[in-house]
Design an enzyme around this catalytic site. Structure first.
Site, PDB file in Angstrom:
ATOM      1  N   GLU A  51      -1.569   5.235   8.421  1.00 24.84           N
ATOM      2  CA  GLU A  51      -0.275   5.546   7.807  1.00 24.84           C
ATOM      3  C   GLU A  51       0.282   6.765   8.507  1.00 24.84           C
ATOM      4  OE1 GLU A  51      -0.950   4.083   3.196  1.00 24.84           O
ATOM      5  OE2 GLU A  51      -0.688   6.199   3.647  1.00 24.84           O
ATOM      6  N   ASP A  62       3.963  14.973  -2.997  1.00 25.32           N
ATOM      7  CA  ASP A  62       2.813  15.508  -2.272  1.00 25.32           C
ATOM      8  C   ASP A  62       2.330  16.837  -2.816  1.00 25.32           C
ATOM      9  OD1 ASP A  62       2.171  13.616  -0.136  1.00 25.32           O
ATOM     10  OD2 ASP A  62       4.256  13.950   0.450  1.00 25.32           O
ATOM     11  N   TYR A 176      -0.007  -0.766  -2.380  1.00 22.24           N
ATOM     12  CA  TYR A 176      -0.627   0.562  -2.415  1.00 22.24           C
ATOM     13  C   TYR A 176      -0.782   0.958  -3.882  1.00 22.24           C
ATOM     14  CZ  TYR A 176      -1.512   5.453  -1.065  1.00 22.24           C
ATOM     15  OH  TYR A 176      -2.061   6.694  -0.876  1.00 22.24           O
TER      16      TYR A 176
END
Lengths: 265, 406
Positions: A51, A62, A176
């Site tokens: 990725e 994040d 995912y």
């Protein structure tokens, strides 16, 4: 549907009876010219899919480790266009599947159609847009699939059954699975919310499932082996890059870490 | 008539929507459902109305600014006194509404972002009122600029968390609040303070503030027996502006004028004028006009007022702009400071720096608008800005006050 490098990978994993290793790194961290050799090291260590994170100024999903990686990449002048050049450089020497992992805004600026065309031409195999919900994704999916790229979406422990169905419907290549609520980052243990999510998703789709968020150690890999088609490791890799950015042994460290994870799967 | 309701996915024309990681999608659906139910629940509305009156101090006056009007020699200027509300700004309207909603959803932990600190103070206030845990994210640069508000929040029992990422202003505070929310979503309500973010926030925040415009419309009809010619409001995310604009949107003769921060000048990074300097993009869940570079990275912004210092404008404003229903202009730091002084000296009202931007645009236009009626939404009072006023108006500080009095 025609075979892609991603579907090819998951077919191979199935025939080998093995759980795949997906490695995330922020492209351009610590500098754009370094990324191809870092990817090569991860591949030597046994990573099955890469990725490539596109740095964005406001990475709301994040945690601190990847935030710092993103800052280093931006400071080094990395843009979406330069990430595509990095992909092309990787593709000259490797057939490893590449998924572009990005926030939406740089893609909006680049244009869905232009990105799909250029990404396909540079050797990218699929895209995941963190903050593009399936409700808003119709045009993106159409244009991206038209270029033969896979569209990967996130499924989360908070997703309702209705939402999981939509995620499966819009995803190709793999889904995912976000193992827990929260931002990216290393954790002591695999979240207890992972297994119920895996079970719910299995009931809905035959697509391969990749589990990420918090997965950072060989023992996590061992625990998840056989439960999902692949695991995703990100922050632990970015931390190694951060701690060894100036060291000539960075590639060796990454290769060794990937191998440890791979051997545990 | 301009249609300004969002569609069922939160779109105002092409703007708005819901652009967040999947983890937050179901929680947003939950808020949407809870709000839809609360919106038509007479019990909820009655409790909110009562708190607005007995606790926050509504209705706020619509004050005819006679000396300011006469000084400028043109339009008759009215001021909607949101600065007189409890906590010193309009922000309390939305905080009361969302706190009631959080209680209804069973969430006892509230998080918020704040720029100027007014939303943080209002959030800390309602959390104290309802006995809820309160965490406020604030950029360290803004904590420096708005020290007094940081202390006020702490005095009210809130935990103020400094954000050291990026520009250390509102944008980074929102990012950090979203990271908290993503992590603690089961127990926590994110009390977003502007008409920004993913659906249903822009709709909900607008509804809670539209009491400003509803009152102002009734009050001006009582006072002047006619609608105003123009309404001025500052626009950061745009909550006070959408609050006063919204009830006037169908009144096509009423010009709606939103005032953005022109900062130091028109160079990217020196201002927060999204309409003149930006282009559509996505930040923090919504699609709207955004200050960004050619690679889609969000630009840094600057304004003397922390509350206007943000890269994205609320999506309903983007729609009103494209429809031509509202007009958006910008006012520089310097013009805002001058306007604050003129209002202070002619009316004895010291405005917040944010609101000073709206005052400045009205001052610019009033002299050539004889016979017209203006309303300025004075969204907040200037108490919180004394340090910045002092830093920027040094000549006043150096005058010997005794000599001046005689």
């Amino acid at each position: 549907m025609k075979s892609t490098r991603i579907s090819g990978l998951f077919e191979r994993l199935r025939s080998e009876g093995r759980t795949g290793l997906i490695a995330y790194l922020t492209a351009g961290d610590p500098a754009p010219e370094r990324t191809p050799s870092l990817v090569a090291a991860l591949e030597r260590g046994g990573a099955d899919l890469i990725e490539l994170g596109v740095p964005f100024s406001d990475p709301i999903a994040d945690g601190p480790v990847i935030q710092r990686g993103v800052e280093r990449a931006l400071k080094a002048g990395t843009t979406l266009a330069s990430v595509l050049e990095i992909a092309a450089e990787i593709r000259r020497r490797s057939e490893i599947p590449l998924v572009l992992f990005t926030y939406l805004n740089p893609v909006l600026k680049y244009g869905f159609e232009a990105l799909a065309r250029d990404a396909a031409a540079k050797g990218i195999d699929g895209c995941l847009l963190t903050d593009l919900s399936v409700e808003e994704a119709g045009r993106y999916v159409e244009m991206t699939r038209a270029q033969g790229l896979d569209t990967v979406f996130l499924a989360a422990p908070t997703s309702t059954p209705e939402r999981l169905k939509l995620v499966a419907q819009y995803s190709s290549g793999f889904v995912y699975m976000v193992s827990r609520t929260g931002v990216t980052g290393e954790r002591e243990k695999v979240s207890s919310s992972a297994q119920p999510l895996i079970n719910s998703m299995r009931a809905i789709t035959n697509l391969p499932l990749a589990l990420g968020f918090g997965i950072s150690r060989p023992e996590h890999a061992a625990e998840l082996s056989g439960k999902v088609e692949a695991i995703v490791v990100g922050s632990a890799i970015v931390r190694i890059i951060e701690q060894n950015a100036d060291s000539p042994s960075l590639e060796t460290c990454l290769e060794a870490f990937a191998r440890e994870l791979r051997n545990a799967l | 008539m301009t249609i300004s309701q969002p569609d069922d996915r939160g779109h105002f024309g092409p703007y708005g929507g819901r652009f967040v990681p999947e983890v937050l999608m179901a929680p947003l659906e939950e808020i949407e459902a809870a709000y839809a139910a609360a919106r038509c629940d007479e019990g909820f509305q009655a409790e909110l109305r009562d708190l607005m009156e007995s606790y926050a101090g509504r209705p706020t006056p619509l004050y005819y600014a006679k000396r300011l009007s006469e000084t400028l020699g043109g339009a008759r200027i009215y001021i909607k006194r949101e600065d007189l509300l409890h906590t010193g700004a309009h922000k309390i309207n939305n905080c009361l509404g969302q706190a009631l909603l959080a209680r209804r959803m069973g969430k006892r932990r509230i998080i918020a972002e704040t720029g100027a600190g007014q939303h943080g103070v209002a959030t800390a206030t309602v959390c104290a009122l309802f006995g809820m845990e309160c965490v406020v994210y604030m950029g360290e640069e803004d904590m420096r600029r708005q020290r007094l508000n940081v202390f006020r929040m702490r005095l009210l029992g809130a935990n103020v968390v400094g954000v050291t990422n990026g520009s250390r202003t509102l944008k980074d505070a929102i990012s950090e609040a979203m990271r908290d929310w993503v992590t603690n979503v089961e127990t926590t309500h994110y009390l977003l303070g502007s008409a920004l973010g993913a659906h249903p926030y822009p709709l909900m925040v607008r509804d809670f503030h539209s009491v400003i415009g509803t009152e102002a419309r009734r009050q001006i009809l009582e006072r002047e027996n006619r609608l105003p010619d123009a309404i001025f409001a500052c626009v950061g995310g745009g909550s006070n502006a959408i609050g006063i604009f919204h009830p006037f949107v169908p009144d096509e003769t009423v010009r709606l004028i939103g005032v953005e921060a022109g900062g130091r000048g028109p160079k990217l990074g020196d201002h927060a004028a999204r309409f003149s300097g930006g282009s559509p993009g996505v930040l923090h869940g919504a699609y709207s006009y955004l200050l960004q570079d050619d690679d889609g990275q969000v630009s840094l912004t600057h304004s003397i007022s922390a509350g206007l210092d943000y890269a994205l404008v609320g999506p309903e404003h983007a729609w009103l702009h494209d429809q031509g229903r509202a007009e958006y202009v910008s006012v520089t730091d310097k013009e805002a400071l001058e306007a604050a002084q003129l209002l202070s000296r002619t009316e004895g009202i010291i405005p917040a720096l944010e609101s000073s931007h709206a005052v400045a645009e009205a001052i610019r236009r009033a002299p050539s608008a004889k016979g017209e009626v203006y309303i300025i939404n004075l969204s907040g009072r200037g108490d919180k800005d004394m340090d910045i006023y002092r830093e920027n108006l040094k000549d006043l500080d150096e005058v010997d006050t005794d000599l001046r009095a005689f």
